[in-house]
Design an enzyme around this catalytic site. Sequence first.
Site, PDB file in Angstrom:
ATOM      1  N   GLY A 238       0.802  -1.194  -0.042  1.00  0.00           N
ATOM      2  CA  GLY A 238       0.109  -0.025   0.075  1.00  0.00           C
ATOM      3  C   GLY A 238       0.875   1.418  -0.033  1.00  0.00           C
ATOM      4  N   SER A 239       0.492   2.203   0.948  1.00  0.00           N
ATOM      5  CA  SER A 239       1.390   3.100   1.113  1.00  0.00           C
ATOM      6  C   SER A 239       0.877   4.664   1.308  1.00  0.00           C
ATOM      7  CB  SER A 239       2.618   3.432   0.089  1.00  0.00           C
ATOM      8  OG  SER A 239       3.261   2.333  -0.254  1.00  0.00           O
ATOM      9  N   ASN A 240       1.536   5.484   1.913  1.00  0.00           N
ATOM     10  CA  ASN A 240       1.205   7.068   2.120  1.00  0.00           C
ATOM     11  C   ASN A 240       2.490   7.778   1.660  1.00  0.00           C
ATOM     12  OD1 ASN A 240      -1.421   6.353   3.789  1.00  0.00           O
ATOM     13  ND2 ASN A 240       0.122   5.936   5.326  1.00  0.00           N
TER      14      ASN A 240
END
Length: 800
Positions: A238-240
């Site tokens: 995923g990630s931000n």
Amino acid sequence: MRIRSRRAVVAAAALLMAASALPAAAAERHAREDRPAHGGLSAVIRYTEYGIPHILARSYADLGFGTGWAQAADQVCTLADGFVTVRGERSRHFGPAAATDGSLSSAATNLSSDLYFRGVREAGTVERLLRQPAPAGPSRDAKELMRGFAAGYNAWLAQNRITDPACRGAAWVRPVTTLDVAARSYALSVLGGQGRAIDGITAAQPPASGRPAAQAPDPGGAARAARALLATDTADMGSNAVAFSGATTANGRGVLLGNPHYPWQGGRRFWQSQQTIPGRLDVAGGSLLGSPTISIGHTPAVAWSHTVATGVTLDLRRLTLDPADPTVYLVDGRPERMTRRTVTVAVEGGAPVTRTQWWTRYGPVTTSLGPALPLPWTSTTAYAVDDPNAVNLRGADTALGFSRARSTDDVLASLRRTQGLPWVNTIAADSRGHSLFTQSQVLPRVTDELAQRCLTPLGRATYPASGLAVLDGARGDCALGSDPDAVQPGVFGPARMPVLKDAPYAENSNDSAWLANADRPLTGYERIFGTVGTPRTLRTRGAVQDVAAMAARGGLTVRDLQAQQFADRVPAGDLAAADAARACAALPGGTATAGDGRAVDVREACGVLAAWDRTMNVSSRGALLFDRLWRRLPAAQLWKVPFSPSDPVGTPHTLNTDTPAFATALADTVAELRAAGIALDSPLGEHQFVVRDGQRIPVPGGTEALGVWNKVEPVWNAAGGGYTEVAHGSSYIQAVGWDGSRCPVARTLLTYSQSSNPASPHFSDQTRLFSQGRWVTSRFCERDILASPQLRVVRVSEHR
């Protein structure tokens, strides 16, 4: 291998760094003249705190050599396991029925994985891509990096003894070739396309005569399955990331915070390094294992990160078959025979297994796209996977462009020139104050207009729901076509990609490009890229709230980014904890009925929920109780106020505590924790931890559904004390800015540490920092590297 004194270190470094003051042509001439007289590849590796290598080389081949060597030193077993995968030899060494670790595909078993990757190898797919001239194929520099990486890995194997018990003495740890390194990159390229369908590709066989006809997929069920598949198939990634422009910072320069969420074990771990070719390249960051380039990182003047994008990297083609032969399909009424590929795989303790795969002009025939989406091959119909990334080996060149970038414009130019990224967005900031978001993916050129004309009944269900197009493969006018600026046919060109430049903030948390900046929403892109005007995840909502407030406050520095990473705010808690506490306190007699019919005294839980600080810090009391409760609440009945496109960050809201499911979930949660001997108000870190070197290390952060920026997905083991391991979550984290000097202001953290070898001193050192919310101060400039109190320099070469 030689370890040198500090004086020798300075001399060796100065020798290479002298080239940086020369013009490019002179630097290249200097590098050729300074090559060791005995020939062969070599590099200087300077190790600083936490085992971070700074690799100094004269050429791209030498740089690849040093990178391959240093990665092998830290991760030889994990790397070797991946090379076994791409050679199609897992069944030979680990048995055909065993599960893969899922790092390089979604294959359910070793046999399925081997049949696919062995087929790729025997078809010469990667070799053909390596021969393609740039930009369609990899550049000479990229190929030299791959060649050097293989040589460096092999030299480490030849000159060192493996101490990691995961592969010590194993016959499957063998030297590799450039082709093996390239094949690993290829596997990552098709991860979201053919890699999703491997089980269906390797199982696909023509229908036998006399066998009952398989039922066609149910459109309604297929739409749900496709939506679930595309949401969860890469759920361990995923990630931000957020880039702030100079309009929001204390000094008018940009800052960037990258927080990718990747597996904590296996072949999709990051590994941290700095790569330097004086006068040509200087970059630091995290590389996916097996990659000779930096995947996420910064140069002296620009920093970037990636987030997994919503673009669907494949489409399906429904084939209309010749009634007389199910291996012949029709296009505009003309028959085309499928290509038959026979693949044989060696199997541990048994006879080799031979299977046939069937390929079309569109790609391989498949009988499923994940277990929930069957695509039966009947006497009249079959389905083929069209994956444009199956001809994309350009990712290394995209990364090289980033590694040489001096601005966000250079980052965007690299994306446009190479189009090498299959499944991620890019977020960047630079020292001149610019910010960038772009969803520059390699996607099949499925326009909404094409979809309107060419979707099958199945596609009319899956495309609106998930972006997965199922097109009529019997019609020539349903071909994908080309954009004039595209690097390859059949994909969108750079001009069609969502791009946001120089916004005060540009943020993504794995939702579509729409709300990269809530005040400057992106629209007008095709459905295959993602949605507009639809509900956002709680992680996106919380992130936009946080970064918009930071931008409005202004005066930002790298320290503000560090604080955001470890704030561990729980958006779900802010929305629902108070309502949950009130509803709990209103239960008659302070009891609720559990799912098994027992009455459970929940009075203590009411006070714990009310007093909880709404964070997932290791010291938070009540965090574990809310976490376990939240996982039980039914998503379909969660909110009283529904989503509104006019307020996408603020809605939905108001917890629906009127449903009986709330009281049941509360009772079940309280009963579960008490049965495990866990106090309802225990600090989170006592029951969310990993065990390293026999010791518990508390882990901050929270699960996806809670919306926590610092995402971790822990594994519940009540008998072991709670959440006793992390499957995936925050990984290579970087907070980067500039202060006007020649050196970036960078703080980094590799949450699971640099080595997976329990015998390494860098097996858990950064994990302990993560537990404490502490960071590594980057040593990027030469003076800082040489000033490290733990400096250790190794000169590595193909010859001892």
